[in-house]
Design a protein around this motif. Structure first.
Motif, PDB file in Angstrom:
ATOM      1  N   LEU A  63      -6.497   6.187  15.430  1.00  0.00           N
ATOM      2  CA  LEU A  63      -6.923   6.268  14.032  1.00  0.00           C
ATOM      3  C   LEU A  63      -6.343   5.089  13.260  1.00  0.00           C
ATOM      4  N   PRO A  64      -7.126   4.474  12.373  1.00  0.00           N
ATOM      5  CA  PRO A  64      -6.670   3.280  11.657  1.00  0.00           C
ATOM      6  C   PRO A  64      -5.487   3.551  10.733  1.00  0.00           C
ATOM      7  N   ILE A  65      -4.643   2.527  10.598  1.00  0.00           N
ATOM      8  CA  ILE A  65      -3.531   2.512   9.645  1.00  0.00           C
ATOM      9  C   ILE A  65      -3.787   1.369   8.661  1.00  0.00           C
ATOM     10  N   GLY A  66      -3.595   1.623   7.381  1.00  0.00           N
ATOM     11  CA  GLY A  66      -3.835   0.600   6.382  1.00  0.00           C
ATOM     12  C   GLY A  66      -2.555   0.087   5.756  1.00  0.00           C
ATOM     13  N   MET A  67      -2.548  -1.214   5.428  1.00  0.00           N
ATOM     14  CA  MET A  67      -1.430  -1.819   4.706  1.00  0.00           C
ATOM     15  C   MET A  67      -1.896  -2.202   3.307  1.00  0.00           C
ATOM     16  N   ALA A  68      -1.043  -1.929   2.304  1.00  0.00           N
ATOM     17  CA  ALA A  68      -1.342  -2.284   0.925  1.00  0.00           C
ATOM     18  C   ALA A  68      -0.601  -3.555   0.535  1.00  0.00           C
ATOM     19  N   LEU A  69      -1.338  -4.486  -0.050  1.00  0.00           N
ATOM     20  CA  LEU A  69      -0.762  -5.684  -0.653  1.00  0.00           C
ATOM     21  C   LEU A  69      -1.039  -5.591  -2.142  1.00  0.00           C
ATOM     22  N   THR A  70       0.013  -5.529  -2.952  1.00  0.00           N
ATOM     23  CA  THR A  70      -0.104  -5.269  -4.382  1.00  0.00           C
ATOM     24  C   THR A  70       0.522  -6.416  -5.163  1.00  0.00           C
ATOM     25  N   GLY A  71      -0.166  -6.869  -6.197  1.00  0.00           N
ATOM     26  CA  GLY A  71       0.333  -8.001  -6.967  1.00  0.00           C
ATOM     27  C   GLY A  71       0.323  -7.729  -8.458  1.00  0.00           C
ATOM     28  N   PRO A  72       0.831  -8.672  -9.252  1.00  0.00           N
ATOM     29  CA  PRO A  72       0.783  -8.521 -10.704  1.00  0.00           C
ATOM     30  C   PRO A  72      -0.656  -8.645 -11.205  1.00  0.00           C
ATOM     31  N   SER A  73      -0.862  -8.378 -12.469  1.00  0.00           N
ATOM     32  CA  SER A  73      -2.194  -8.450 -13.051  1.00  0.00           C
ATOM     33  C   SER A  73      -2.867  -9.787 -12.738  1.00  0.00           C
ATOM     34  N   SER A  74      -4.143  -9.711 -12.342  1.00  0.00           N
ATOM     35  CA  SER A  74      -4.983 -10.893 -12.083  1.00  0.00           C
ATOM     36  C   SER A  74      -4.486 -11.741 -10.915  1.00  0.00           C
ATOM     37  N   SER A  75      -3.926 -11.096  -9.892  1.00  0.00           N
ATOM     38  CA  SER A  75      -3.427 -11.835  -8.721  1.00  0.00           C
ATOM     39  C   SER A  75      -4.309 -11.628  -7.495  1.00  0.00           C
ATOM     40  N   GLU A  76      -5.570 -11.252  -7.695  1.00  0.00           N
ATOM     41  CA  GLU A  76      -6.454 -10.971  -6.556  1.00  0.00           C
ATOM     42  C   GLU A  76      -6.538 -12.156  -5.592  1.00  0.00           C
ATOM     43  N   THR A  77      -6.558 -13.361  -6.120  1.00  0.00           N
ATOM     44  CA  THR A  77      -6.676 -14.557  -5.277  1.00  0.00           C
ATOM     45  C   THR A  77      -5.532 -14.651  -4.270  1.00  0.00           C
ATOM     46  N   LEU A 126      -1.684   3.620 -12.440  1.00  0.00           N
ATOM     47  CA  LEU A 126      -0.936   3.830 -13.679  1.00  0.00           C
ATOM     48  C   LEU A 126      -0.476   2.500 -14.266  1.00  0.00           C
ATOM     49  N   ALA A 127      -0.191   1.533 -13.401  1.00  0.00           N
ATOM     50  CA  ALA A 127       0.258   0.222 -13.859  1.00  0.00           C
ATOM     51  C   ALA A 127      -0.900  -0.731 -14.144  1.00  0.00           C
ATOM     52  N   GLY A 128      -2.093  -0.418 -13.647  1.00  0.00           N
ATOM     53  CA  GLY A 128      -3.268  -1.247 -13.912  1.00  0.00           C
ATOM     54  C   GLY A 128      -3.322  -2.546 -13.135  1.00  0.00           C
ATOM     55  N   ILE A 129      -2.604  -2.627 -12.009  1.00  0.00           N
ATOM     56  CA  ILE A 129      -2.504  -3.870 -11.248  1.00  0.00           C
ATOM     57  C   ILE A 129      -3.388  -3.816  -9.998  1.00  0.00           C
ATOM     58  N   PRO A 130      -3.675  -4.979  -9.396  1.00  0.00           N
ATOM     59  CA  PRO A 130      -4.562  -4.987  -8.228  1.00  0.00           C
ATOM     60  C   PRO A 130      -3.828  -4.655  -6.929  1.00  0.00           C
ATOM     61  N   SER A 131      -4.554  -4.060  -5.999  1.00  0.00           N
ATOM     62  CA  SER A 131      -3.980  -3.728  -4.694  1.00  0.00           C
ATOM     63  C   SER A 131      -5.074  -3.791  -3.642  1.00  0.00           C
ATOM     64  N   LEU A 132      -4.754  -4.411  -2.525  1.00  0.00           N
ATOM     65  CA  LEU A 132      -5.700  -4.627  -1.436  1.00  0.00           C
ATOM     66  C   LEU A 132      -5.270  -3.831  -0.211  1.00  0.00           C
ATOM     67  N   SER A 133      -6.181  -3.041   0.338  1.00  0.00           N
ATOM     68  CA  SER A 133      -5.923  -2.318   1.588  1.00  0.00           C
ATOM     69  C   SER A 133      -6.577  -3.069   2.733  1.00  0.00           C
ATOM     70  N   ILE A 134      -5.790  -3.389   3.776  1.00  0.00           N
ATOM     71  CA  ILE A 134      -6.331  -4.063   4.957  1.00  0.00           C
ATOM     72  C   ILE A 134      -5.873  -3.328   6.213  1.00  0.00           C
ATOM     73  N   PRO A 135      -6.639  -3.409   7.299  1.00  0.00           N
ATOM     74  CA  PRO A 135      -6.233  -2.759   8.549  1.00  0.00           C
ATOM     75  C   PRO A 135      -4.935  -3.349   9.088  1.00  0.00           C
ATOM     76  N   ALA A 136      -4.019  -2.463   9.529  1.00  0.00           N
ATOM     77  CA  ALA A 136      -2.718  -2.922  10.029  1.00  0.00           C
ATOM     78  C   ALA A 136      -2.395  -2.347  11.397  1.00  0.00           C
ATOM     79  N   GLY A 137      -3.374  -1.734  12.053  1.00  0.00           N
ATOM     80  CA  GLY A 137      -3.125  -1.180  13.374  1.00  0.00           C
ATOM     81  C   GLY A 137      -3.748   0.191  13.540  1.00  0.00           C
TER      82      GLY A 137
END
Length: 486
Positions: free
Chosen positions: A450-464, A433-444
């Motif tokens: 069964l895998p657990i995922g962690m989300a890292l979310t940043g402002p627009s164009s913050s993929e780097t 809804l906000a149009g921002i980037p978010s990365l899912s990575i394994p966290a345990g």
């Protein structure tokens, strides 16, 4: 021989002459054939083999020295809502069971330009509507970590094929969590890029203001390499951002000391499984030890995200799916004898139950008597959700939290209860809804392995920056190295 699982390993092996792309592609298809009866990641792959081997031969002739295309010889599988010229694209629907596109989607052109080799088309929830890949017209996909559980959705095939080590990378699409949730459920890396970072041209539309194509890989660095290949401005998609001059992997390996990370209090609620919460708390402790500042914040309107999403997404879907009418292309009922019956019978027989449900929700939300009460109000709350994120990013570099409220559930466990399925999107839909980037990575892993995922979310164009932080966490843990037993 044993071929590397990762893109980085494959590229090093090709460059060092340890194997050829033709040998690699033959091995990939052997691996798929050995495991596909268990996982069922694909809708089509056999019909791609000849073209894939021809592309591999071409890659070998070009070579792998400096100056070669950035993904030369690397195998990639793609979700079956992405158009591939001359190869069936079904969106996992009876409606498009025999549809063969006459052109490639922008992301396919980008992959080919980068030298990547398309291996086949992956299973999904029909028209990307669902969170378990059980809504596919063809068959459900199974989670490689537990074949009795779902891989998530709608990009379940895209996640399962990477987790099962069938291919090193895949493309999915994310409208309300459809890359990140299956990545979390299967223990891989999934990026939902900034809206407009990747062209939607040639992607079967679900909700046009929310849809975004993104990469799914085993490692963060691999993910950055694929995004680098597919991102870019496209004249055929007016919503795409200008061409990106930065390299998404440029900050990988840099320290995260001094970085400010927000951890919303809403991510500590009882709606989230305790084992998931504990894994994210441990991650927060890790970031603090690395010198980052992790502080509690609030996303007060996130609780309305699911309500807002299912109104807006369904409204856009009801509009986008009008084109499937049984006349121009797609399924046409053999029982139709006049124009009205062509429309009604073709759509009734060609669409699955979940697709029909969302079309009806969307049509109602846009109707004269309901527009102000539902769609207009949802659009207003969407703005408030965007403002919540913007306020946090005034003071913080990124937000951390769980990707999902739980780990993967059993096949058949929620498919009969649409509301329970929708509520499972609680943590993912606000990002779209906000149009921002978010990365899912394994966290345990939980107690059921069964895998657990962690989300890292940043402002627009913050993929780097997301890749920088994600890689720092990944390299300090061995989660990404663990494999399901098949």
């Amino acid at each position: 021989m044993n071929f590397p699982d990762t893109i980085k390993g494959i590229q090093e092996g090709l460059a060092n002459g340890q194997f050829t792309a033709v040998e690699l592609i033959n091995s990939i298809y052997q691996r798929i054939e050995a495991t596909e009866s268990q996982v069922k990641s694909f809708i089509h792959y056999e019909n791609h083999k000849q073209a894939a081997l021809e592309a591999a031969s071409k890659a070998d002739k070009i070579g792998y020295a400096d100056g070669a295309p950035q993904l030369n010889g690397v195998p990639v599988a793609v979700k079956d809502n992405i158009l591939t010229k001359g190869f069936t694209t079904t969106a996992a629907s009876k409606m498009l069971e025999n549809f063969v596109p006459t052109y490639d989607a922008f992301v396919i052109k980008q992959l080919k330009k980068a030298g990547a080799i398309v291996i086949g088309k992956l299973n999904m929830d029909e028209f990307a509507m669902g969170g378990s890949t059980e809504n596919s017209y063809f068959h459900p996909t199974h989670n490689p970590w537990d074949l009795e559980r779902v891989p998530g959705g709608s990009s379940g095939g895209s996640a399962a094929t990477v987790a099962a080590r069938q291919v090193p990378a895949s493309l999915g699409s994310d409208t309300g969590g459809s890359i990140r949730q299956p990545a979390s459920y299967t223990g891989i890396v999934g990026m939902k890029p900034t809206y407009g970072r990747v062209s939607r041209h040639g992607v079967v539309a679900f909700a046009s203001s929310l849809d975004q194509v993104g990469p799914m890989t085993l490692t963060v660095e691999d993910n950055a390499r694929v995004l680098q290949a597919i991102a870019g401005h496209d004249l055929n998609d007016a919503t795409t951002l200008p061409n990106c001059n930065e390299t998404f992997a440029s900050k990988i390996g840099e320290s995260i000391k001094g970085m400010k990370i927000a951890y919303p209090k809403e991510y500590h609620s009882d709606a989230i499984n305790p084992e998931v919460r504990q894994a994210i708390d441990r991650a927060a402790d890790f970031f603090r030890k690395e010198g980052a500042i992790v502080e509690e914040v609030s996303l007060p309107h996130s609780e309305y995200g699911v309500n807002v999403y299912y109104i807006i997404a369904s409204a856009e879907a009801s509009s986008n799916l009008q084109r499937f009418d049984g006349i121009r292309y797609g399924y046409r009922s053999t029982e139709a004898h006049n124009l009205d019956e062509i429309y009604t019978k073709s759509r009734n027989e060609g669409f699955g139950e979940e697709v029909k449900r969302r079309i009806m929700i969307g049509s109602y939300s846009l109707s004269a008597g309901a527009y102000d009460v539902f769609f207009k109000k949802a659009a207003q709350v969407r703005t408030l959700i965007k403002q919540d994120f913007a306020k946090i990013f005034e003071d913080y570099d990124l937000i951390m939290g769980p990707v999902t409220t739980s780990t993967a559930f059993k096949l058949g466990g929620r498919i009969t209860d649409p509301l329970e399925m929708y509520v499972a999107d609680l943590l993912t839909v606000p990002i779209n809804l906000a149009g921002i980037p978010s990365l899912s990575i394994p966290a345990g892993f939980d107690n059921n392995r069964l895998p657990i995922g962690m989300a890292l979310t940043g402002p627009s164009s913050s993929e780097t920056i997301l890749y920088q932080v994600g890689h720092a966490f990944e390299q300090a843990h061995d989660f990404y190295q663990k494999k399901p037993e098949l």
